[in-house]
Scaffold this active site. Structure first.
Site, PDB file in Angstrom:
ATOM      1  N   LEU A  61     -29.587  11.291  37.679  1.00 42.10           N
ATOM      2  CA  LEU A  61     -29.740  11.654  39.092  1.00 42.10           C
ATOM      3  C   LEU A  61     -28.782  12.790  39.454  1.00 42.10           C
ATOM      4  O   LEU A  61     -27.701  12.914  38.887  1.00 42.10           O
ATOM      5  CB  LEU A  61     -29.472  10.429  39.967  1.00 42.10           C
ATOM      6  N   HIS A 113     -25.525  -0.945  32.405  1.00 42.41           N
ATOM      7  CA  HIS A 113     -25.495  -0.207  31.138  1.00 42.41           C
ATOM      8  C   HIS A 113     -25.149  -1.191  30.019  1.00 42.41           C
ATOM      9  O   HIS A 113     -24.227  -1.998  30.162  1.00 42.41           O
ATOM     10  CB  HIS A 113     -24.457   0.924  31.202  1.00 42.41           C
ATOM     11  N   GLU A 170     -27.268  -9.174  30.116  1.00 41.18           N
ATOM     12  CA  GLU A 170     -27.628  -8.324  31.262  1.00 41.18           C
ATOM     13  C   GLU A 170     -28.335  -9.158  32.322  1.00 41.18           C
ATOM     14  O   GLU A 170     -28.091  -9.010  33.522  1.00 41.18           O
ATOM     15  CB  GLU A 170     -28.544  -7.180  30.815  1.00 41.18           C
TER      16      GLU A 170
HETATM   17  C1  GRF Z   1     -31.566  -2.360  29.441  1.00 40.58           C
HETATM   18  O1  GRF Z   1     -30.882  -2.614  28.246  1.00 40.58           O
HETATM   19  C2  GRF Z   1     -30.725  -1.530  30.360  1.00 40.58           C
HETATM   20  O2  GRF Z   1     -29.391  -1.893  30.381  1.00 40.58           O
HETATM   21  C3  GRF Z   1     -30.907  -0.184  29.710  1.00 40.58           C
HETATM   22  O3  GRF Z   1     -32.275  -0.118  29.434  1.00 40.58           O
HETATM   23  C4  GRF Z   1     -32.751  -1.428  29.215  1.00 40.58           C
HETATM   24  C5  GRF Z   1     -33.857  -1.694  30.177  1.00 40.58           C
HETATM   25  O4  GRF Z   1     -34.528  -2.885  29.903  1.00 40.58           O
HETATM   26  N1  GRF Z   1     -30.346   0.885  30.469  1.00 40.58           N
HETATM   27  P1  GRF Z   1     -35.533  -3.509  30.950  1.00 40.58           P
HETATM   28  O5  GRF Z   1     -36.517  -2.417  31.351  1.00 40.58           O
HETATM   29  O6  GRF Z   1     -34.742  -3.996  32.133  1.00 40.58           O
HETATM   30  O7  GRF Z   1     -36.226  -4.623  30.229  1.00 40.58           O
END
Ligand code: GRF
Length: 214
Positions: A92, A108, A173
């Site tokens: 961005l 990330h 995540e």
């Molecule tokens: C995740 O690992 C995120 O951290 C990275 O790209 C991936 C996206 O996965 N930047 P999703 O589309 O949320 O399944």
């Protein structure tokens, strides 16, 4: 709080955010899902949850400024006041980042400031680190940088390839991104001198989740 989620692909983090917003103690709703790729699987997840979607295809814009202006228009039109980047694979502009400063999160899949940018799992394996993980942070103009809200530590195992490590980190995540959004929606996050303070949190600054086992 009305959140726009930006995606580029499969949208598993989007799903985790959809799920947490459905909980009673998360005073936030997802008002829009924006994808820069028409074929992103995450768009179907949004539709299944009854969330409006819009495709802003970067290929149809001459430059980053006009692309970002279209993103901004979409978010504003939908009445959203917060943005979650969830696997959004475009950089961005500084202007956009400035406008949404402290109202835009990113996830990330590394322990920033280690391994920002692309191919972070391959680079972690190559570097021989024994712990990697993921980070939720407020977005700043610099790539994958900004005040950290939550991190999860994940072990890097001797036989890991990129895919195995990515899958292990992805599970983490899905824990920390919803947690961070919930804390913000509850008004429990402040930024002081570019560091995150969590009201009534168990730690003074940010949250560390699931430390790697020895
Ligand atoms: C995740 O690992 C995120 O951290 C990275 O790209 C991936 C996206 O996965 N930047 P999703 O589309 O949320 O399944």
């Amino acid at each position: 709080m009305k959140v726009a989620v930006f995606i580029s692909g499969r949208g598993t983090n989007l799903q985790a955010l959809i799920d947490v917003c459905a909980q009673e103690d998360t005073p936030a709703e997802i008002g829009l899902v924006v994808s820069n790729r028409p074929a992103a699987q995450g768009l179907a997840r949004a539709s299944a949850a009854g969330i409006p979607t819009v495709v802003v295809d970067h290929k149809t814009y001459d430059d980053r400024e006009s692309f970002d202006a279209a993103l901004d228009t979409a978010v504003t039109r939908a009445g959203c006041d917060f943005i979650c980047l969830a696997g959004f694979m475009r950089i961005l502009t500084e202007d956009f980042t400035r406008k949404w400063r402290d109202r835009m999160l990113n996830i990330h899949p590394s322990l920033i400031p280690a391994f920002p940018g692309l191919n972070c799992h391959a680079r972690a394996i190559e570097a021989g680190v024994m712990i990697s993980g993921c980070t939720v942070h407020f977005a700043r103009p610099e790539l994958d940088a900004g005040p950290v809200i939550a991190q999860a530590a994940v072990p890097v195992l001797p036989d890991d390839d990129e895919e195995a490590l990515a899958a292990r980190i992805l599970e983490a995540e899905h824990r920390i991104y919803p947690m961070a959004l919930k804390l913000i929606a509850q008004g429990r996050i402040r930024i002081v001198n570019e560091r995150v303070r969590i009201q009534d949190g168990s730690m003074a600054d940010g949250m560390l989740v699931n430390p790697a086992k020895s």
